[in-house]
Write a protein that holds these residues in place. Structure first.
Motif, PDB file in Angstrom:
ATOM      1  N   MET A  39       0.880  -1.162   0.000  1.00 50.61           N
ATOM      2  CA  MET A  39       0.000   0.000   0.000  1.00 50.61           C
ATOM      3  C   MET A  39       0.918   1.212   0.000  1.00 50.61           C
ATOM      4  O   MET A  39       1.430   1.622   1.035  1.00 50.61           O
ATOM      5  N   TRP A  40       1.169   1.788  -1.183  1.00 47.46           N
ATOM      6  CA  TRP A  40       2.255   2.759  -1.315  1.00 47.46           C
ATOM      7  C   TRP A  40       2.085   3.995  -0.453  1.00 47.46           C
ATOM      8  O   TRP A  40       3.077   4.595  -0.025  1.00 47.46           O
ATOM      9  N   LEU A  41       0.871   4.389  -0.177  1.00 47.92           N
ATOM     10  CA  LEU A  41       0.658   5.548   0.687  1.00 47.92           C
ATOM     11  C   LEU A  41       1.202   5.305   2.088  1.00 47.92           C
ATOM     12  O   LEU A  41       1.669   6.228   2.764  1.00 47.92           O
ATOM     13  N   GLN A  42       1.158   4.060   2.502  1.00 49.64           N
ATOM     14  CA  GLN A  42       1.596   3.696   3.845  1.00 49.64           C
ATOM     15  C   GLN A  42       2.987   3.074   3.865  1.00 49.64           C
ATOM     16  O   GLN A  42       3.764   3.300   4.797  1.00 49.64           O
ATOM     17  N   ASP A  43       3.317   2.319   2.825  1.00 49.31           N
ATOM     18  CA  ASP A  43       4.569   1.568   2.817  1.00 49.31           C
ATOM     19  C   ASP A  43       5.727   2.269   2.103  1.00 49.31           C
ATOM     20  O   ASP A  43       6.892   1.979   2.386  1.00 49.31           O
ATOM     21  N   ARG A  50       6.912  -2.361  -4.463  1.00 53.50           N
ATOM     22  CA  ARG A  50       8.282  -1.949  -4.160  1.00 53.50           C
ATOM     23  C   ARG A  50       9.142  -2.116  -5.420  1.00 53.50           C
ATOM     24  O   ARG A  50       8.962  -3.050  -6.188  1.00 53.50           O
ATOM     25  N   ASN A  51      10.045  -1.175  -5.622  1.00 53.55           N
ATOM     26  CA  ASN A  51      10.919  -1.155  -6.802  1.00 53.55           C
ATOM     27  C   ASN A  51      10.171  -0.880  -8.103  1.00 53.55           C
ATOM     28  O   ASN A  51      10.705  -1.129  -9.191  1.00 53.55           O
ATOM     29  N   ASP A  52       8.950  -0.372  -7.991  1.00 56.19           N
ATOM     30  CA  ASP A  52       8.177   0.009  -9.179  1.00 56.19           C
ATOM     31  C   ASP A  52       8.653   1.393  -9.631  1.00 56.19           C
ATOM     32  O   ASP A  52       8.508   2.379  -8.899  1.00 56.19           O
ATOM     33  N   LYS A  53       9.220   1.457 -10.813  1.00 57.86           N
ATOM     34  CA  LYS A  53       9.767   2.714 -11.307  1.00 57.86           C
ATOM     35  C   LYS A  53       8.703   3.778 -11.521  1.00 57.86           C
ATOM     36  O   LYS A  53       9.004   4.978 -11.548  1.00 57.86           O
ATOM     37  N   ARG A  54       7.451   3.374 -11.672  1.00 62.27           N
ATOM     38  CA  ARG A  54       6.376   4.344 -11.870  1.00 62.27           C
ATOM     39  C   ARG A  54       6.132   5.211 -10.638  1.00 62.27           C
ATOM     40  O   ARG A  54       5.568   6.306 -10.734  1.00 62.27           O
ATOM     41  N   PHE A  55       6.572   4.715  -9.485  1.00 58.04           N
ATOM     42  CA  PHE A  55       6.350   5.452  -8.248  1.00 58.04           C
ATOM     43  C   PHE A  55       7.202   6.710  -8.152  1.00 58.04           C
ATOM     44  O   PHE A  55       6.809   7.691  -7.516  1.00 58.04           O
ATOM     45  N   ASP A  56       8.361   6.695  -8.788  1.00 58.86           N
ATOM     46  CA  ASP A  56       9.281   7.834  -8.679  1.00 58.86           C
ATOM     47  C   ASP A  56       8.660   9.158  -9.133  1.00 58.86           C
ATOM     48  O   ASP A  56       8.688  10.139  -8.381  1.00 58.86           O
ATOM     49  N   PRO A  57       8.082   9.254 -10.341  1.00 59.80           N
ATOM     50  CA  PRO A  57       7.473  10.522 -10.725  1.00 59.80           C
ATOM     51  C   PRO A  57       6.264  10.900  -9.879  1.00 59.80           C
ATOM     52  O   PRO A  57       5.927  12.073  -9.757  1.00 59.80           O
ATOM     53  N   VAL A  58       5.636   9.900  -9.272  1.00 59.61           N
ATOM     54  CA  VAL A  58       4.459  10.164  -8.438  1.00 59.61           C
ATOM     55  C   VAL A  58       4.847  10.893  -7.151  1.00 59.61           C
ATOM     56  O   VAL A  58       4.297  11.948  -6.819  1.00 59.61           O
ATOM     57  N   TRP A  59       5.802  10.325  -6.413  1.00 57.60           N
ATOM     58  CA  TRP A  59       6.144  10.974  -5.146  1.00 57.60           C
ATOM     59  C   TRP A  59       6.808  12.326  -5.378  1.00 57.60           C
ATOM     60  O   TRP A  59       6.642  13.262  -4.576  1.00 57.60           O
ATOM     61  N   ARG A  60       7.523  12.455  -6.485  1.00 57.43           N
ATOM     62  CA  ARG A  60       8.137  13.743  -6.794  1.00 57.43           C
ATOM     63  C   ARG A  60       7.062  14.788  -7.144  1.00 57.43           C
ATOM     64  O   ARG A  60       7.184  15.966  -6.773  1.00 57.43           O
ATOM     65  N   SER A  61       6.022  14.363  -7.824  1.00 59.78           N
ATOM     66  CA  SER A  61       4.925  15.283  -8.138  1.00 59.78           C
ATOM     67  C   SER A  61       4.206  15.721  -6.876  1.00 59.78           C
ATOM     68  O   SER A  61       3.816  16.882  -6.742  1.00 59.78           O
ATOM     69  N   ILE A  62       4.040  14.779  -5.947  1.00 57.48           N
ATOM     70  CA  ILE A  62       3.405  15.116  -4.672  1.00 57.48           C
ATOM     71  C   ILE A  62       4.267  16.102  -3.895  1.00 57.48           C
ATOM     72  O   ILE A  62       3.764  17.067  -3.297  1.00 57.48           O
ATOM     73  N   ARG A  63       5.572  15.887  -3.922  1.00 61.12           N
ATOM     74  CA  ARG A  63       6.482  16.797  -3.210  1.00 61.12           C
ATOM     75  C   ARG A  63       6.425  18.201  -3.819  1.00 61.12           C
ATOM     76  O   ARG A  63       6.395  19.202  -3.091  1.00 61.12           O
ATOM     77  N   ARG A  64       6.420  18.283  -5.136  1.00 67.30           N
ATOM     78  CA  ARG A  64       6.328  19.590  -5.782  1.00 67.30           C
ATOM     79  C   ARG A  64       4.988  20.255  -5.480  1.00 67.30           C
ATOM     80  O   ARG A  64       4.922  21.454  -5.210  1.00 67.30           O
ATOM     81  N   ALA A  65       3.920  19.461  -5.526  1.00 68.42           N
ATOM     82  CA  ALA A  65       2.585  20.009  -5.259  1.00 68.42           C
ATOM     83  C   ALA A  65       2.495  20.561  -3.843  1.00 68.42           C
ATOM     84  O   ALA A  65       1.822  21.565  -3.594  1.00 68.42           O
ATOM     85  N   ALA A  66       3.190  19.911  -2.907  1.00 67.60           N
ATOM     86  CA  ALA A  66       3.159  20.350  -1.512  1.00 67.60           C
ATOM     87  C   ALA A  66       3.800  21.710  -1.312  1.00 67.60           C
ATOM     88  O   ALA A  66       3.530  22.408  -0.326  1.00 67.60           O
ATOM     89  N   LYS A  67       4.650  22.110  -2.267  1.00 65.32           N
ATOM     90  CA  LYS A  67       5.305  23.415  -2.170  1.00 65.32           C
ATOM     91  C   LYS A  67       4.434  24.539  -2.716  1.00 65.32           C
ATOM     92  O   LYS A  67       4.740  25.712  -2.529  1.00 65.32           O
ATOM     93  N   GLY A  68       3.375  24.176  -3.403  1.00 66.20           N
ATOM     94  CA  GLY A  68       2.511  25.205  -3.963  1.00 66.20           C
ATOM     95  C   GLY A  68       2.855  25.537  -5.381  1.00 66.20           C
ATOM     96  O   GLY A  68       3.888  25.124  -5.914  1.00 66.20           O
ATOM     97  N   ARG A  69       2.014  26.327  -6.027  1.00 69.50           N
ATOM     98  CA  ARG A  69       2.179  26.612  -7.444  1.00 69.50           C
ATOM     99  C   ARG A  69       3.462  27.357  -7.763  1.00 69.50           C
ATOM    100  O   ARG A  69       4.136  27.059  -8.750  1.00 69.50           O
TER     101      ARG A  69
END
Length: 255
Positions: free
Chosen positions: A48-52, A230-249
């Motif tokens: 569960m990627w949100l938790q794990d 785990r080790n899913d390469k698709r996750f990398d752009p996802v968490w990075r997008s979330i991190r950028r979004a958290a900083k605001g526009r």
């Protein structure tokens, strides 16, 4: 006893010493507040990627999922998008109060619904049908037949999700004027549905089309595009997008 709907479930509590950050995941039609974000390997192991996975990338963040009744058939709730959206906002307001996230601010105002809007920095969409989906028309017909049999009306979500429905257009009209206030990232599905043979949500519907929106194709079907092991390469752009979004526009990249 049936589980209560309209709840925020904390998957990862906030960590002291880090800037306050709330991340809320909301599943879609016929989704589940945990299963929609859970990948299952061939060996049966679940992630569960949100938790794990996400807590390691964004340490200190409080990560939550919103549980609501989004069943297309046999839903016990006659309510749709707007009612559940209000419930989500109120639940988030209550969580923020309980955890004293505003302890460092002055006491001029109370942590209320207006502040949720002001404190929101960004939104990341996964195959969200901003302009609806043609599949919803067929789903409405099928579930309408089933609903007649079981004595319950079709889900309000299905009616809204039909392409260019009046309800959907109203939601879009309401959101567009304030979209400029938030960093926005939209992922659209790459692979067709194995049974239907086409995309559930076309790119033209999954992308809002605002100037500062990040867009990216995500490998997988509509249901698998938000499940990462785990080790899913698709996750990398996802968490990075979330991190950028958290900083605001202002600090987010634009495409």
């Amino acid at each position: 006893m049936a589980e209560e709907q309209g709840e925020l479930h904390i998957l990862q509590p906030p960590t002291a010493g880090h800037p306050p950050l709330d991340i809320v995941a909301v599943h879609g039609l016929n989704g589940h507040y945990k299963d929609s974000f859970t990948a299952k390997s061939k060996t049966g192991k679940t992630t569960m990627w949100l938790q794990d996975l996400l807590p390691d990338k964004l340490p200190g963040a409080r990560i939550m999922t919103f549980k609501y009744d989004a069943r297309a058939v046999a839903s016990a709730s006659p309510h749709g998008v707007r009612e559940n959206a209000v419930k989500l906002i109120r639940a988030l307001r209550d969580k923020r109060e309980d955890n004293a996230l505003r302890a460092a601010s002055n006491d001029k105002s109370h942590a209320g619904i207006r502040e949720i809007s002001e404190c929101t920095k960004g939104i990341v969409f996964f195959g969200t049908p901003h302009r609806g989906s043609d599949d919803a028309k067929w789903a409405t017909l099928i579930t309408g037949i089933v609903s007649t049999t079981i004595g319950r009306p079709p889900s309000e979500f299905l009616k809204t999700l039909r392409s260019n429905s009046e309800g959907l257009m109203k939601i879009s009209e309401d959101f567009r004027p304030i979209a400029k206030n938030y960093a926005i990232a939209s992922f659209y599905e790459e692979h067709v549905h194995r049974v239907l043979g086409h995309l559930i949500v076309e790119k033209t519907s999954a992308v809002m089309g605002v100037s500062h929106e990040e867009t990216m194709m995500m490998g997988g079907t509509h249901s698998s595009m938000c499940k990462f092991g785990r080790n899913d390469k698709r996750f990398d752009p996802v968490w990075r997008s979330i991190r950028r979004a958290a900083k605001g526009r202002e600090e987010s990249s634009t495409t």
